[in-house]
Design a protein around this motif. Structure first.
Motif, short mmCIF file in Angstrom:
data_model
loop_
_atom_site.label_atom_id
_atom_site.label_comp_id
_atom_site.label_asym_id
_atom_site.label_seq_id
_atom_site.Cartn_x
_atom_site.Cartn_y
_atom_site.Cartn_z
N LYS A 108 54.08 24.29 50.35
CA LYS A 108 53.97 22.84 50.23
C LYS A 108 53.12 22.34 51.39
O LYS A 108 53.20 22.84 52.50
CB LYS A 108 55.36 22.19 50.28
CG LYS A 108 56.19 22.53 49.08
CD LYS A 108 57.48 21.79 49.09
CE LYS A 108 58.30 22.15 47.86
NZ LYS A 108 59.58 21.45 47.84
N ARG A 109 52.31 21.35 51.10
CA ARG A 109 51.45 20.78 52.12
C ARG A 109 51.61 19.26 52.12
O ARG A 109 51.97 18.66 51.11
CB ARG A 109 50.01 21.21 51.93
CG ARG A 109 49.56 21.13 50.52
CD ARG A 109 48.28 21.85 50.31
NE ARG A 109 48.03 21.94 48.87
CZ ARG A 109 47.10 22.62 48.32
NH1 ARG A 109 46.31 23.33 49.06
NH2 ARG A 109 46.95 22.64 47.02
N LYS A 110 51.29 18.67 53.24
CA LYS A 110 51.47 17.23 53.39
C LYS A 110 50.48 16.43 52.55
O LYS A 110 50.77 15.36 52.07
CB LYS A 110 51.34 16.84 54.86
CG LYS A 110 52.44 17.40 55.72
CD LYS A 110 52.26 17.02 57.16
CE LYS A 110 53.34 17.65 58.01
NZ LYS A 110 53.16 17.39 59.42
N ASN A 111 49.29 17.00 52.41
CA ASN A 111 48.26 16.33 51.67
C ASN A 111 47.65 17.32 50.68
O ASN A 111 47.50 18.49 51.00
CB ASN A 111 47.19 15.84 52.67
CG ASN A 111 46.12 14.98 52.03
OD1 ASN A 111 46.03 14.91 50.81
ND2 ASN A 111 45.31 14.36 52.86
N LYS A 112 47.28 16.85 49.50
CA LYS A 112 46.75 17.77 48.49
C LYS A 112 45.38 18.33 48.86
O LYS A 112 44.95 19.34 48.35
CB LYS A 112 46.69 17.09 47.13
CG LYS A 112 45.66 15.98 47.05
CD LYS A 112 45.52 15.48 45.65
CE LYS A 112 44.40 14.46 45.58
NZ LYS A 112 44.11 14.08 44.23
N ASN A 113 44.68 17.68 49.79
CA ASN A 113 43.35 18.12 50.18
C ASN A 113 43.36 19.14 51.32
O ASN A 113 42.34 19.72 51.64
CB ASN A 113 42.48 16.92 50.60
CG ASN A 113 42.24 16.00 49.42
OD1 ASN A 113 42.15 16.47 48.30
ND2 ASN A 113 42.14 14.71 49.69
N ARG A 114 44.52 19.30 51.92
CA ARG A 114 44.62 20.29 52.99
C ARG A 114 44.70 21.70 52.43
O ARG A 114 45.25 21.90 51.35
CB ARG A 114 45.87 20.03 53.84
CG ARG A 114 45.72 18.90 54.80
CD ARG A 114 46.89 18.90 55.73
NE ARG A 114 46.75 17.84 56.71
CZ ARG A 114 47.66 17.55 57.61
NH1 ARG A 114 48.80 18.22 57.64
NH2 ARG A 114 47.46 16.59 58.46
N PRO A 115 44.18 22.68 53.16
CA PRO A 115 44.31 24.06 52.69
C PRO A 115 45.74 24.56 52.85
O PRO A 115 46.47 24.13 53.74
CB PRO A 115 43.36 24.86 53.58
CG PRO A 115 43.20 24.03 54.80
CD PRO A 115 43.40 22.61 54.40
#
Length: 173
Positions: free
Chosen positions: A54-61
């Motif tokens: 899971k990542r905080k932002n969808k654009n982050r790798p």
């Protein structure tokens, strides 16, 4: 087939390698094409070790560890270890080895050149003593004298025709 562990997949693939092409074709018809493809295709390393990240932002790798679990890595376990045999080679320097170096021949050539120089010098000294002008040879004249001496030596050894043939070959190419 999706619930197979990594170890059982490796065993299954090894069993499939032993089968002939006709047996593989019959197996493919029996169990179906999709199941057969899932069983035989190799999974990538990311598929074996992927976790839902899971990542905080969808654009982050997505951050995935590059370290692999050695027990899950089938490549390291299945490769046989090959010992390499290193032969010890003896280094030979041709400058100092009598098998490869023509040291004796080169010494004879140098001695002959020195002898010619001494003879020419002696002729000049004799001319001075007699009151004549000393005669110095030009480079071209000394070269011609050297070649004449070389051809006489080759003729006395019976190697003149071979030498001339090799010269022609060198000139033509």
């Amino acid at each position: 087939m999706n619930n197979l562990t990594v170890e059982s997949e490796i065993e299954l693939k090894q069993d499939l390698k032993k089968l002939s092409l006709e047996e593989l074709r019959k197996l493919k018809e029996k169990i179906g094409n999709e199941v057969y493809q899932n069983a035989t295709t190799k999974k990538s390393k990311l598929d074996l070790h992927s976790k839902s990240v899971k990542r905080k932002n969808k654009n982050r790798p997505s951050e995935i560890s590059s370290k692999l679990n050695p027990f899950l890595n089938p490549i390291k376990n299945s490769k046989p270890k090959i010992k390499t045999i290193v032969k010890e080679t003896k280094c030979i320097d041709p400058r100092f080895d009598s098998l490869y170096e023509n040291q004796d021949r080169e010494k004879q050539k140098l001695e002959a050149q020195e002898k010619l120089k001494l003879e020419q010098r002696q002729k000049r000294l004799d001319a001075i003593k007699e009151g004549k002008k000393p005669q110095f040879l030009k480079k071209r004249e000394s070269k011609i004298l050297h070649l004449v001496g070389q051809y006489e030596d080759l003729k006395s050894q019976g190697k003149l025709t071979k030498h001339i043939k090799q010269k022609r070959i060198r000139i033509n190419f």
